[in-house]
Design an enzyme around this catalytic site. Structure first.
Site, PDB file in Angstrom:
ATOM      1  N   THR A 195       3.241   6.328  -5.260  1.00  0.00           N
ATOM      2  CA  THR A 195       4.396   6.653  -5.785  1.00  0.00           C
ATOM      3  C   THR A 195       4.814   7.172  -7.100  1.00  0.00           C
ATOM      4  O   THR A 195       5.595   7.887  -7.651  1.00  0.00           O
ATOM      5  CB  THR A 195       4.161   4.920  -6.556  1.00  0.00           C
ATOM      6  OG1 THR A 195       4.107   4.467  -5.352  1.00  0.00           O
ATOM      7  CG2 THR A 195       6.332   3.945  -7.049  1.00  0.00           C
ATOM      8  N   LYS A 216       2.019  -0.274  -9.930  1.00  0.00           N
ATOM      9  CA  LYS A 216       2.205   0.842  -9.991  1.00  0.00           C
ATOM     10  C   LYS A 216       3.555   1.528 -10.117  1.00  0.00           C
ATOM     11  O   LYS A 216       3.853   2.349 -10.760  1.00  0.00           O
ATOM     12  CB  LYS A 216       1.450   1.383  -8.695  1.00  0.00           C
ATOM     13  CG  LYS A 216       1.761   0.406  -7.581  1.00  0.00           C
ATOM     14  CD  LYS A 216       3.267   1.010  -6.893  1.00  0.00           C
ATOM     15  CE  LYS A 216       3.733   0.829  -5.923  1.00  0.00           C
ATOM     16  NZ  LYS A 216       4.605   1.341  -4.581  1.00  0.00           N
ATOM     17  N   GLY A 223       1.476  -1.476  -0.244  1.00  0.00           N
ATOM     18  CA  GLY A 223       0.045  -0.288  -0.170  1.00  0.00           C
ATOM     19  C   GLY A 223       1.003   1.324   0.101  1.00  0.00           C
ATOM     20  O   GLY A 223       1.850   0.913   0.104  1.00  0.00           O
TER      21      GLY A 223
END
Length: 320
Positions: free
Chosen positions: A242, A185, A131
């Site tokens: 990110t 991601k 996360g």
């Protein structure tokens, strides 16, 4: 249940700090004897997290056998090294609750962290913690929410053991969604960093993030992930953090590529190997992932940033 954190990088150290501030039975393992001696004496991880104090209650050791006496073991080991580490020390991990705290897809096997755990230590309970989070925030006690994914029958107890006043965990049995959201991601973050570093601007980054999220959904759902997981902390939440912060190693790595500047080779960039692994996985399953494919080509020195952007912009016009 007692807890050990294996891996004294920035993230492992931060997890050990926040857990040790909440309870007394936490051990941090590092492979380097001199680093352990320094941390025990100075109560700081000077190399990885120099501004964070190590609580006096935190045990620090280089003795892996001692560390593995804990019932819950957090594996803060890079994805590409996880299989070898587990195989070498499988006897120590038998029957334990093993929580992978890494993001990526193993380049050699195409497996995520929990499948890697089960392949090397079948008797273990395999979970993943993932996360949107930065080590400095966790170590400072700033509010952070993460996803804990694993088998539903034991997950609630593990969630309770790993939560602290500042670290809030949400549980899910959708391991595939949690792992792929966290892994993919990083690849999109490299692309976003490269776009900004090359001077293409904020609008280009927004486009890369949005179309990158669509790629994440295509592959993850095809492999069994639940859409709601990808819209949560381990998917959209992690992607947002990110792709927009210079503190993200994957984003900063991409920025250095786009700006043609140097990047610290000692920094672990999970997205670099993941780009290649996921590109192979997408091809195997017939999933269209143009951004991932372009990032993999850039990292293999088969494509430069200018040509990569032109290739993406030249894609056919279609409905969103």
């Amino acid at each position: 249940m007692s807890i050990s954190v294996l891996g004294a990088g920035a993230f492992g150290t931060a997890l050990a700090i926040t857990l040790a501030n909440a309870r007394p039975d936490i051990t941090l393992w590092a492979r380097d004897d001199s680093a352990v001696e320094s941390m025990c004496t100075e109560r700081v991880n000077a190399l990885r997290l120099p501004d964070a104090h190590l609580p006096e209650a935190l045990g620090i050791t280089s003795d892996l056998t001692k560390a593995c006496q804990a019932e819950i073991i957090l594996l803060v080991i890079p994805t590409q090294r996880l299989a070898a580490f587990l195989e070498t020390n499988a006897a120590l991990f038998a029957g334990k609750i093993l929580v992978a705290c890494c993001k990526g897809v193993d380049l050699a096997t195409g497996l995520g962290p929990t499948a890697t755990i089960k392949s090397k230590v079948p008797s273990a309970t395999a979970c993943v913690l993932t996360g949107p989070s930065f080590a400095v925030d966790i170590a400072a006690g700033l509010p952070t929410a993460l996803t804990l994914a694993g088998p539903s029958e034991s997950l609630k107890d593990i969630q309770s053991e790993l939560s602290t006043p500042a670290l809030r965990l949400y549980r899910t049995s959708d391991v595939t969604g949690a792992e792929l959201g966290g892994a993919l991601k990083n690849v999109i973050a490299i692309a976003c960093g490269a776009a900004i570093g090359a001077g293409y601007g904020e609008s280009a980054r927004a486009a890369v993030m949005t179309r990158g999220y669509a790629e994440i959904q295509r592959l993850a759902i095809a492999l069994g992930a639940e859409p709601k997981t990808l819209a949560g902390l381990s998917g959209f939440g992690d992607l947002t953090l990110t792709c927009t912060s210079q503190r993200s190693r994957n984003y900063s790595f991409g920025y250095a590529i786009g700006a043609q500047t140097s990047f610290d080779p000692n920094q672990t960039v999970e997205g670099a190997k993941t780009a290649e692994a996921v590109s192979n996985l997408a091809q195997k399953h017939g999933i269209d992932m143009p951004i991932t494919r372009v990032v993999a080509a850039i990292l293999a020195n088969k494509l430069n940033i200018k040509d990569a952007m032109e290739a993406l912009l030249a894609r056919p016009l279609k409905e969103e």
